[in-house]
Design a protein around this motif. Structure first.
Motif, PDB file in Angstrom:
ATOM      1  N   PRO A  49       0.824  -1.219   0.000  1.00  0.00           N
ATOM      2  CA  PRO A  49       0.000   0.000   0.000  1.00  0.00           C
ATOM      3  C   PRO A  49       0.857   1.267   0.000  1.00  0.00           C
ATOM      4  O   PRO A  49       0.330   2.353  -0.154  1.00  0.00           O
ATOM      5  N   PHE A  50       2.167   1.115   0.182  1.00  0.00           N
ATOM      6  CA  PHE A  50       3.009   2.294   0.377  1.00  0.00           C
ATOM      7  C   PHE A  50       3.625   2.835  -0.910  1.00  0.00           C
ATOM      8  O   PHE A  50       4.327   3.828  -0.899  1.00  0.00           O
ATOM      9  N   ILE A  51       3.439   2.140  -2.011  1.00  0.00           N
ATOM     10  CA  ILE A  51       4.015   2.640  -3.256  1.00  0.00           C
ATOM     11  C   ILE A  51       2.901   2.977  -4.249  1.00  0.00           C
ATOM     12  O   ILE A  51       1.784   2.465  -4.144  1.00  0.00           O
ATOM     13  N   ARG A  52       3.237   3.846  -5.170  1.00  0.00           N
ATOM     14  CA  ARG A  52       2.250   4.263  -6.165  1.00  0.00           C
ATOM     15  C   ARG A  52       2.340   3.317  -7.364  1.00  0.00           C
ATOM     16  O   ARG A  52       3.431   3.091  -7.892  1.00  0.00           O
ATOM     17  N   ILE A  53       1.217   2.792  -7.749  1.00  0.00           N
ATOM     18  CA  ILE A  53       1.223   1.892  -8.909  1.00  0.00           C
ATOM     19  C   ILE A  53       0.730   2.675 -10.125  1.00  0.00           C
ATOM     20  O   ILE A  53      -0.348   3.278 -10.087  1.00  0.00           O
ATOM     21  N   ASP A  54       1.545   2.688 -11.148  1.00  0.00           N
ATOM     22  CA  ASP A  54       1.176   3.406 -12.371  1.00  0.00           C
ATOM     23  C   ASP A  54       0.611   2.430 -13.391  1.00  0.00           C
ATOM     24  O   ASP A  54       0.808   1.221 -13.302  1.00  0.00           O
ATOM     25  N   GLU A  55      -0.067   3.002 -14.372  1.00  0.00           N
ATOM     26  CA  GLU A  55      -0.742   2.168 -15.368  1.00  0.00           C
ATOM     27  C   GLU A  55       0.200   1.259 -16.137  1.00  0.00           C
ATOM     28  O   GLU A  55      -0.116   0.119 -16.436  1.00  0.00           O
ATOM     29  N   ASP A  56       1.353   1.829 -16.461  1.00  0.00           N
ATOM     30  CA  ASP A  56       2.262   1.041 -17.302  1.00  0.00           C
ATOM     31  C   ASP A  56       3.201   0.139 -16.490  1.00  0.00           C
ATOM     32  O   ASP A  56       4.137  -0.428 -17.021  1.00  0.00           O
ATOM     33  N   ASP A  57       2.950   0.042 -15.205  1.00  0.00           N
ATOM     34  CA  ASP A  57       3.790  -0.845 -14.387  1.00  0.00           C
ATOM     35  C   ASP A  57       3.599  -2.309 -14.791  1.00  0.00           C
ATOM     36  O   ASP A  57       2.477  -2.739 -15.042  1.00  0.00           O
ATOM     37  N   VAL A  58       4.681  -3.001 -14.820  1.00  0.00           N
ATOM     38  CA  VAL A  58       4.592  -4.434 -15.094  1.00  0.00           C
ATOM     39  C   VAL A  58       4.594  -5.181 -13.763  1.00  0.00           C
ATOM     40  O   VAL A  58       5.578  -5.123 -13.018  1.00  0.00           O
ATOM     41  N   ILE A  59       3.471  -5.799 -13.456  1.00  0.00           N
ATOM     42  CA  ILE A  59       3.373  -6.530 -12.181  1.00  0.00           C
ATOM     43  C   ILE A  59       3.402  -8.026 -12.470  1.00  0.00           C
ATOM     44  O   ILE A  59       2.640  -8.520 -13.303  1.00  0.00           O
ATOM     45  N   VAL A  60       4.309  -8.701 -11.799  1.00  0.00           N
ATOM     46  CA  VAL A  60       4.422 -10.141 -12.031  1.00  0.00           C
ATOM     47  C   VAL A  60       4.491 -10.878 -10.703  1.00  0.00           C
ATOM     48  O   VAL A  60       4.807 -10.290  -9.664  1.00  0.00           O
ATOM     49  N   LYS A  61       4.194 -12.173 -10.749  1.00  0.00           N
ATOM     50  CA  LYS A  61       4.360 -13.021  -9.570  1.00  0.00           C
ATOM     51  C   LYS A  61       5.670 -13.756  -9.722  1.00  0.00           C
ATOM     52  O   LYS A  61       5.934 -14.376 -10.752  1.00  0.00           O
ATOM     53  N   LYS A  62       6.505 -13.660  -8.697  1.00  0.00           N
ATOM     54  CA  LYS A  62       7.806 -14.318  -8.803  1.00  0.00           C
ATOM     55  C   LYS A  62       8.183 -14.973  -7.479  1.00  0.00           C
ATOM     56  O   LYS A  62       7.691 -14.581  -6.419  1.00  0.00           O
ATOM     57  N   ASN A  63       9.076 -15.944  -7.566  1.00  0.00           N
ATOM     58  CA  ASN A  63       9.662 -16.493  -6.345  1.00  0.00           C
ATOM     59  C   ASN A  63      10.842 -15.611  -5.964  1.00  0.00           C
ATOM     60  O   ASN A  63      11.819 -15.521  -6.701  1.00  0.00           O
TER      61      ASN A  63
END
Lengths: 413, 302
Positions: free
Chosen positions: B228-242
């Motif tokens: 919750p502490f960072i700003r997420i921008d539209e073009d951010d690439v969010i992935v699930k990783k180990n």
């Protein structure tokens, strides 16, 4: 695995930073991101070439001024040893930094430029090394590539240095022909010096005997802190926490507590809360005694045949480290291990020229970076050994009573 | 006849314990700065050993930015309870409100710099004369030049040119009222020494040091945890990783590393193989300028 602390003495001109950079680089101790930073800074270098010297540069304040203002510590390790490098600037005005870095070192690397031979700075570094009693001296004759790897040039510098060293108190001196820039005899034996059959620098650093003060006739344990849990189960527990400076301590040992000269016997030796048979230098330990006596921080528990000196009148060689000069009659705090007492510098006996070893008498004050011999009177007795007999208990510092700064490092005699 | 040989970890440990005891012997109101990271966890272990069978004779202090990993906070409370040491927590959030400080803006807005205000207030509130910290000289080049006993003025400032010479194992902790000494007992340890020690001593760590699946933003070369502490921008690439954490700081400025290391042994061999430094790989806040740490330290940071 063992631990070796060493200091490098020399200026940038001697290739000191390049030598350290080379050691770190050739032992894979520099990481890619750190290398990239250096590459960014190596602007004037040709493509692909990096300035290894930049790896030892520290603060922005220094980069801007192109100087080193302080001792920087660097670390690397091989399979055999962990190394701690005290990187001290070698210029004349930084005697204080070199003394600081040398105080904890097992070994000193003295750099000589093969084209220059033994110069004033070499003498100064060697004199400081001998004053601080660094156990091993490794003279690296650098820039051998600039003298065509000439054996004759190397031998003549070895002779020149050996002659000079005869006037100094040095126990172990080694010589290695190197080129820090090209890596000759640093980590790998160089094909350019087939006439040199000795060890490479790293090989020497990895194998040289580290002197630990295990002389059992001189066991010294300054009390740092008294542990008294005063809990229900440890109601009467009283343990003296400190570091074994030299020798060892066992259950049943007869001990003397100094300076008050109280005799007792060791009831138990503990290391980190576990009772052990013996604690030895340089372990941190806790001693418990048979008798319920009043022992405080600053007292020294000793055993063995050779007792330390207990005195209020002391002579010492000191390196003055403050901008405000030392004058005869000045009052300070003297700290030897955990004992701190008020003192007065009664007399400055002479000044030692760290370039020539000449003694200058009739001195009234000592300025920053001066090395002088003094007579000190303390308000209460201190417990010490002479620096030359037991380095671990022969060093002391002077503290300015009002500014609280550390103004001198002392080798007690 | 016992062998009088010590391993390098024993030598480092003996030096650190000597320093801990100097703090207890020289100061009236010391404190140990505890973050829940591996370095301060190591400090707690050393402090426990230094004063056994007594308790640690000073409190653990946590300057809480409010951006912590929940796992680190949970660990903090547990270790404080286990050691019986007093735990003092002061929140950066409260300092921001009380002093009307401006929150840093931006994508990974970090309260790292604001921490200094809360720390200085806490020092004043409790009258701490020494604060023990887990900084190591191998971390960063400004740290490489800092003393083990580092004197700070009443504004918490570090002046590299005015450092006291530190000779042999003699530490000068004498200060004027209002001044404060930051003490770094593991100055001479490197990252791997800490891990090898944790392994040898069987020290338990917060779970985020080991591999786990997490949603992260790919930010340049860094992986930053979704929080919750960072700003997420539209073009951010969010992935699930180990991933796992090589260092534990704030969620806003500590990057994760892709890893499958599930044990201390795995971690040690991973660090042995890696060609990137600890700070370079994990600290977003040091990338701003090459002198970032030097500047923060001059302003009271530890």
């Amino acid at each position: 695995m063992d631990l070796l602390r060493f200091i490098t003495a020399g200026s940038v001109d001697d290739g000191k930073s390049t030598l350290i950079g080379r050691l770190l680089y050739d032992t894979d101790s520099i990481k890619v991101d750190q290398l990239e930073t250096i590459q960014r800074q190596s602007k004037n270098k040709q493509e692909g070439e990096i300035d290894l010297a930049l790896f030892t540069d520290g603060l922005r304040a220094e980069r801007e001024q192109g100087i080193t203002i302080d001792v920087a510590y660097k670390y690397f390790s091989t399979d055999k040893r962990k190394f701690i490098i005290a990187d001290a600037p070698g210029h004349i005005q930084y005697t204080r930094n070199m003394v600081t870095g040398a105080s904890n070192s097992d070994l000193i690397i003295i750099l000589i430029d093969a084209r220059q031979g033994v110069v004033e700075q070499t003498r100064r570094h060697s004199i400081i090394a001998s004053l601080l009693q660094i156990p091993h001296v490794v003279v690296t004759i650098n820039k051998m590539d600039m003298v065509d790897y000439s054996e004759a040039a190397y031998n003549s510098i070895v002779d020149e240095y050996s002659r000079m060293a005869q006037t100094l108190n040095m126990k172990d001196i080694r010589f290695i022909p190197v080129s820090a820039l090209n890596g000759d005899n640093i980590v790998n034996s160089s094909p350019n010096t087939p006439w040199y059959t000795g060890q490479t620098l790293l090989d020497l650093l990895e194998t040289i005997d580290v002197v630990r003060d295990l002389d059992f006739s001189e066991s010294r344990f300054p009390v740092q802190y008294v542990i008294r849990p005063q809990s229900d189960d440890l109601h009467d527990y009283r343990g003296y926490a400190g570091k074994v400076l030299s020798g060892s301590y066992k259950k049943g040992d007869k001990i003397i507590v100094l300076p008050d000269h109280i005799e007792s016997e060791i009831e138990a030796v503990e290391v980190h809360g576990i009772e052990v048979e013996e604690a030895f230098a340089p372990q941190s330990a806790v001693l418990r005694l048979k008798d319920d006596i009043d022992i405080n921080r600053g007292d020294v528990i000793v055993t063995g045949s050779s007792a330390p000196i207990v005195s209020q009148e002391i002579e010492a060689t000191l390196c003055w480290m403050d901008n405000k000069p030392l004058t005869a009659g000045g009052k300070y705090l003297l700290q030897v291990q955990s004992r701190r007492v008020r003192c007065i510098v009664k007399q400055i006996n002479f000044k030692l020229d760290v370039n020539t070893l000449e003694k200058q008498e009739g001195i009234e004050k000592a300025s920053l970076n001066d090395v002088v011999h003094v007579t000190i009177k303390t308000a209460s007795p201190i417990v010490y050994d002479t620096y030359t007999s037991l380095r671990a208990n022969g060093g002391a510092i002077l503290i300015d009573e009002t500014a609280n700064t550390t103004v001198a490092g002392l080798m007690l005699s | 006849m016992p062998q009088h040989k010590l391993d390098y970890l024993d030598l480092l440990e003996a030096e650190s314990i000597h320093i801990m005891r100097e703090v207890a012997g020289q100061f009236e109101r010391p404190a140990l700065l505890f973050s829940g990271g591996k370095d301060s966890i190591t400090l707690v272990q050393l402090a426990l050993k230094a004063f056994k069978p007594g308790k640690i004779p000073f409190p653990l202090v946590h300057i809480d930015t409010g951006h912590n990993f929940p796992e680190a906070l949970e660990y903090r409370d547990r270790i404080a309870a286990e050691t019986g040491a007093k735990l003092i927590v002061r929140k950066v959030e409260d300092t921001i409100k009380a002093k009307g400080l401006k929150e840093p803006a931006g994508k990974f807005a970090s309260r790292n710099a604001l921490q200094s205000y809360t720390l200085l207030d806490t020092i004043e509130e409790f009258g701490f004369d020494a604060c023990i910290g887990g900084a190591r000289r191998d971390e960063e080049k400004a740290r490489a030049k800092e003393r083990i006993f580092s004197v700070r003025d009443e504004f918490g400032q570090w002046d590299p040119k005015k450092q006291r010479p530190e000779l042999w194992n003699l530490y000068n902790g004498k200060i004027a009222k209002g001044e404060n000494v930051r003490v770094f007992p593991i100055s001479n340890w490197v990252e791997l020494d800490v891990w090898n020690y944790i392994k040898r001593e069987g020290i338990e760590l917060p779970s985020i040091y080991f591999t786990h699946e997490r949603e992260v933003i790919i930010h340049g070369e860094h992986l930053v945890a979704l929080s919750p502490f960072i700003r997420i921008d539209e073009d951010d690439v969010i992935v699930k990783k180990n991933v796992r954490y090589r260092t534990v700081g704030d969620m806003t400025c500590t990057a994760a590393v892709e890893s499958s290391a599930s044990s201390i042994d795995d971690i040690i061999s991973e660090i042995n193989r890696t060609n990137i430094s600890e700070r370079g790989e994990t600290r977003i806040d040091d990338q701003v300028s090459e002198a970032a740490m030097e500047d923060r330290k001059k302003n009271g940071y530890f």
